[in-house]
Write a protein that holds these residues in place. Structure first.
Motif, short mmCIF file in Angstrom:
data_model
loop_
_atom_site.label_atom_id
_atom_site.label_comp_id
_atom_site.label_asym_id
_atom_site.label_seq_id
_atom_site.Cartn_x
_atom_site.Cartn_y
_atom_site.Cartn_z
N ILE A 77 -11.12 -22.34 -4.39
CA ILE A 77 -12.18 -22.10 -3.27
C ILE A 77 -12.84 -20.84 -2.50
N PRO A 78 -13.53 -19.99 -2.99
CA PRO A 78 -13.28 -18.33 -2.39
C PRO A 78 -14.34 -18.53 -1.29
N SER A 79 -15.79 -19.95 -1.66
CA SER A 79 -16.71 -19.62 -0.44
C SER A 79 -15.84 -20.39 0.48
N ILE A 80 -15.05 -20.98 0.67
CA ILE A 80 -14.21 -22.21 1.85
C ILE A 80 -12.62 -21.52 2.39
N LYS A 81 -13.02 -21.26 3.30
CA LYS A 81 -11.47 -20.41 4.02
C LYS A 81 -10.97 -20.96 5.29
N LEU A 82 -10.05 -22.41 4.80
CA LEU A 82 -9.60 -23.25 6.03
C LEU A 82 -8.64 -22.40 6.71
N VAL A 83 -9.78 -23.12 7.68
CA VAL A 83 -8.52 -22.39 8.97
C VAL A 83 -7.74 -23.47 10.45
N ALA A 84 -8.70 -24.45 9.92
CA ALA A 84 -7.54 -25.22 10.84
C ALA A 84 -7.32 -27.05 10.52
N ALA A 85 -6.00 -27.19 11.05
CA ALA A 85 -5.83 -29.00 10.32
C ALA A 85 -5.16 -29.19 11.48
N CYS A 86 -5.22 -30.82 11.16
CA CYS A 86 -4.73 -31.45 12.02
C CYS A 86 -3.91 -33.05 11.69
N SER A 87 -3.26 -32.87 12.41
CA SER A 87 -2.21 -34.26 11.92
C SER A 87 -1.69 -35.37 13.02
N ILE A 88 -1.20 -35.80 12.94
CA ILE A 88 -0.43 -36.60 14.54
C ILE A 88 1.12 -36.87 13.67
N LEU A 123 -0.86 -23.06 4.27
CA LEU A 123 -1.86 -23.68 3.87
C LEU A 123 -2.07 -21.76 4.52
N LEU A 124 -1.34 -21.88 5.52
CA LEU A 124 -1.20 -20.94 6.42
C LEU A 124 -2.85 -20.57 7.55
N VAL A 125 -2.36 -22.08 7.83
CA VAL A 125 -4.32 -21.91 8.74
C VAL A 125 -3.75 -21.55 9.63
N GLU A 126 -4.88 -20.70 10.37
CA GLU A 126 -4.94 -20.34 11.95
C GLU A 126 -3.86 -21.35 13.32
N GLU A 127 -4.76 -22.18 12.91
CA GLU A 127 -4.49 -22.87 14.23
C GLU A 127 -4.65 -24.42 14.00
N THR A 128 -3.46 -25.20 14.47
CA THR A 128 -3.18 -26.62 14.60
C THR A 128 -3.72 -27.66 15.36
N TYR A 129 -4.00 -28.74 15.21
CA TYR A 129 -4.24 -29.76 15.66
C TYR A 129 -3.38 -31.17 16.34
N THR A 130 -3.71 -31.92 16.93
CA THR A 130 -2.55 -33.33 17.12
C THR A 130 -3.63 -34.21 17.22
N ASP A 131 -5.06 -33.27 17.73
CA ASP A 131 -5.85 -34.12 18.05
C ASP A 131 -6.91 -34.15 17.58
N PHE A 132 -8.30 -34.71 17.04
CA PHE A 132 -8.76 -34.07 16.57
C PHE A 132 -10.39 -33.69 16.31
N GLU A 173 4.13 -34.08 12.76
CA GLU A 173 4.68 -32.33 12.73
C GLU A 173 4.59 -31.87 11.14
N GLU A 174 5.24 -32.84 10.74
CA GLU A 174 5.96 -31.86 8.99
C GLU A 174 4.59 -32.38 8.83
N GLU A 175 3.27 -32.74 8.71
CA GLU A 175 2.04 -32.68 8.14
C GLU A 175 1.34 -30.85 8.38
N LEU A 176 1.42 -30.75 10.03
CA LEU A 176 1.30 -29.24 10.27
C LEU A 176 2.65 -28.32 9.93
N ILE A 177 3.61 -28.36 10.62
CA ILE A 177 4.27 -27.15 9.46
C ILE A 177 4.10 -26.76 8.57
#
Lengths: 337, 337, 337, 337
Positions: free
Chosen positions: C23-34, C46-55, C36-40
């Motif tokens: 989907i060229p029209s969306i850029k996935l920049v951030a991911a959130c998960s509790i 996914l090459l996201v710029e930022e990861t979060y543990t808190d929504f 750790e392996e999901e954030l890794i």
């Protein structure tokens, strides 16, 4: 990755729209055409940054990583050579040219530059998920040794009248070069073998006027590969139900049929005519995902510095076989390749 | 109507049991065979009144209205001639003989006696409901003019080893005469046209030892009919899934495929291999009703004094085409018929 | 358009990878998960710029245009409300929550903010090309008035053991809420009608131990819609051949069946088991394109300031019907909705 | 074996013509009817020796080994009892009567005389090769334990107008007794289990005027068998494509579908509507061989003094379930059987 495209007819638009809508890894920045309406379309619909009427200008100025050469077969050889020599990775539609000798020249240029510049030819069926699935089954040995292949490439009847008009003024390259070329490539790819001899013949029952312009509405061929595998080809322009690209592979332990009914989707309709499936109406519909996959593969090869799966040599050989079919048709005899 | 039969091998038993169980209009009263176990079978299972070891005795003594000649192809010519000349209506299995000249003699005798004695040849496919349904659609003009026909006649792999053993000691007549003869007849019947030229070729990938005995596991042919209709034939002895008799007819307005999957019945099975249909395993299973229908047709023709739909001449022509395929295979060239 | 995602289990990864690859029209920049392996995974694959543990941190800091809420159903209500109130366009997986009352609260917040913030629920089947094709045929009037709908949603047997383990420790929400909810939505969408009464019942023949944890291996239901349309539902976790999502629509003039065989592709296999098709193995495979299409639709609605086709209200109603099925199952009686 | 028949409507003619044309072991010598044209037909087309207008006269005078009772359901009980008590082996069409109590009386008479006089009921599906094939697979354990069965019995739309006219003046016995009775019997036969509770409901979208005469164009039911097997029934009179008798059996290890498309034959048609199969148009066409097989089975049981596979008790139970469906429809609630 910055891309340009030359030629925005039916095939060119198929590629261009796939890039814009479905391939995040490619950015289409430039388009080239000698038709003004194609350039307007490129600006308004594809949102390209720059348009050109001259291919060499585009290559020289647009700062491209890769270019798609989809213009007519008569101009492809010079374009591909120019782009490759300028170091722009090149994807070209088949056939690579109209004669064996000009294709051989292109192959030579590509070969010479292959360390730094990638080339891929548009035999998209090798990237279709159905064909890949069949290939995997074959390579696993599940169907034993291949004995016989039957391949149909038949355009829908809905386009027949348009073709008849076209044929009166233009040259399709002949039915085998225009349609069977994909089947020939698929057979080489599935078997790893080369065509050895062929007898081709054809007929024009629906549109006898095609006799006058040396074109065929339906043509068939029987061939042997170099290890004895037997082949039947049927090519045509008059499939009443849709776009019939079907391939059957008989092995000593099992058979595969790819798309014996070219199902449009998974909807079955029960009505007063019986129980039916609707069919794919055209190549952009049938092979939409394959067209996307082949470009994604090309990008991946560029990034990872790998050899693309479809080479210019594959195009050269497929053209040789197709032109031999044409000669066999004209002489109505078996010809060795 | 009192009937006798000569030959109670697999094909003879198929006919005999159909008569006893399914055709009230025929009473099977006599059987002839040179094998004692076949005569025991006839008495115990078919409940025939009389058995003979000599064909002429049966014809002279059993007071038959009709006789079925199912014994080996080498003895069919003399048997058919004898029965016809004695005024016994005769149904014979195909082929009518092993050479063109002996079949021509039989045709002559049948022709001379046709006013008083009926003859029918065992091309049962013309009586199969699927083929009749296709013929009706074609004759209605629903698919336009026929352009191309593809016909497969391929025995199941389950019988391949038995065939290899048989082939070491016996002569099948060759793959085209043994298997394609039905396809050749069906094509003549569907189109009303004659074969004009053919190129046949074959290969033995599963059982290379068949090369040594001049037999084929798979053979193909490409042909043209006298009006330009194009034909592909595939014959063989190695269909992994069952008995593959398939016929495709492409017309200018529609296509028909008869039994692309030779479905055994209407049960679809969903299991951990996918979703599947089981297939017909043999000709007696696939064409059970056609075998019954052809005999019912013969009885009807006798009663109503009409000419049966399948003539000895049809057999003669089909044999000529099949033997031309064999010659083409041997010489690996196109042969005119 | 900058997007974030919360939850990167099987469903979250399906969405995330579709965005990155298709989907060229969306850029996935951030991911959130509790986890750790999901954030890794998010950083590396996914090459996201930022990861979060808190929504809430992600919403407050990542400068998102839109967010995908794919975390567990128990946390979805608060997340959706937070994102919507902060003006971030929100796409959420179904169900919107575990109880009617909490979903009603979410619906209210979405409704209040709908002029400036878009919301779409993940009923992806409405974006599947097969279902869209069927809808078009229905809306054209080609099958007349709808009389009866049968809908199957059955997971493959290959996942049954995993489910049994899961069910011992967790709560799926029940078979109807987990599986039939899509069928319920599809039926509402195709008919424009509401469910009126239902009787549901189930059985555990393959895994009787599911009785002990209040789960079902197979459950069925019979329902009437408010205009008398009749409905049969079958939901389950034990389809031997693959992922069986099948919908039949009987109209007064024609019937449609969507995916009676959930064909994996167009390859037919002939082997010693018969003639078969392989099947889709899972929802990410079967509905890959629908998942892409639903997000493309959401982006389009945001850009063009239009109301997305699937609302939170649709989710509320589907949950109500599914929970009524559960109650009917428990009481083994017909319940009005 | 000398046979008589009473009733020569559509069903009677189906049986009579099968005997004359396809069953050598039965000789149809007598026919009985209150309609003169039926007796003329019997003399001229069936070539029976004797005709009667009174059933008891036929039984007393025609020296029959067996009789087929195909007259209306309202006269079947007395006819069957009379024939059985006179020692004539009796084959009767279903249902055996219109009320439970009159069928119970017939069952009692049959039971009392079973040592010397055979009785068989016309549940021909148990003799259909597709159903027998499915039964064998089930009995082999190949699909594990049966979990769910779905059975459709739907007449073609082509007969709907005729039915509407009929329904204004006559009583079909109700959709479930008229159509689902075969499905009910098949389910009992395949599972060896009894129906326990059912909810039936229906609708008249194509012909709302059927509401006025208490008939249904489409009716459905959901049921549980005594061991928990789940059942969906759909019965109707409005299948656009043909005669839809379909049965699905889901087992814990595999599923079977019998005739999901009621294919008329093995011809696939490719035309400008797509790719289609034509369908069976009626029960005499669909079950032609089953009708023959059931009578052959009856003759065999008489000759070998064995109990026929379908008993009067089977008819009694199937009627009880069908009438319970009718009651459930009328009261719109679940009813225990």
């Amino acid at each position: 990755m910055r891309a340009g495209i030359v030629g925005l007819g039916r095939m060119g638009r198929t590629h261009a729209e796939n890039i814009v809508n479905n391939i995040p890894s490619i950015k289409l920045v430039a388009a080239c055409s000698i038709f003004e309406e194609e350039l307007i379309y490129a600006k308004e619909n594809l949102l390209v940054e720059e348009t050109y009427t001259d291919f060499e200008s585009m290559i020289d100025n647009a700062n491209l990583d890769l270019v798609l050469v989809v213009a007519g077969a008569e101009v492809r050889p010079s374009m591909v050579k120019y782009a490759i020599e300028k170091g722009v990775h090149t994807f070209a539609e088949k056939p690579l040219g109209l004669t064996i000798s000009e294709i051989e020249e292109v192959v030579e240029v590509i070969e010479k530059n292959k360390d730094k510049t990638k080339f891929q030819l548009g035999f998209m069926r090798r990237f279709d998920e159905d064909y890949l699935y069949a290939k995997e089954i074959i390579d696993n040995g599940d169907i034993g040794e291949i004995t016989y292949i039957r391949a149909y490439g038949i355009d829908p009847s809905s386009g027949l009248d348009t073709f008849v008009k076209f044929a009166k003024n233009s040259n399709s390259g002949g039915l085998y070069h225009d349609m069977s070329i994909h089947d020939i490539d698929v057979i080489r790819w599935l078997t790893g073998r080369e065509f050895k001899r062929v007898w081709a013949t054809g007929a024009n029952f629906a549109r006898p006027e095609l006799d006058n312009v040396g074109e065929l509405e339906t043509g068939i061929a029987q061939a042997q590969l170099d290890n004895g595998i037997m082949v039947h080809l049927v090519a045509g322009r008059n499939a009443p139900h849709g776009y019939q690209v079907e391939t059957e592979i008989m092995g000593t332990k099992g058979w595969l049929r790819i798309a014996p009914v070219p199902e449009k989707n998974m909807v079955t309709i029960f009505d007063n005519n019986g129980v039916k499936r609707h069919c794919s109406a055209s190549f952009p519909e049938r092979f939409k995902q394959a067209f996307i996959n082949e470009l994604s593969h090309f990008v991946k090869c560029i990034k990872e510095n790998k050899e693309p799966k479809v080479t210019a040599y594959d195009g050269l050989i497929a053209t040789k076989v197709a032109l031999t079919c044409k000669k066999s048709l004209e002489e109505n005899k078996i010809i060795e390749i």
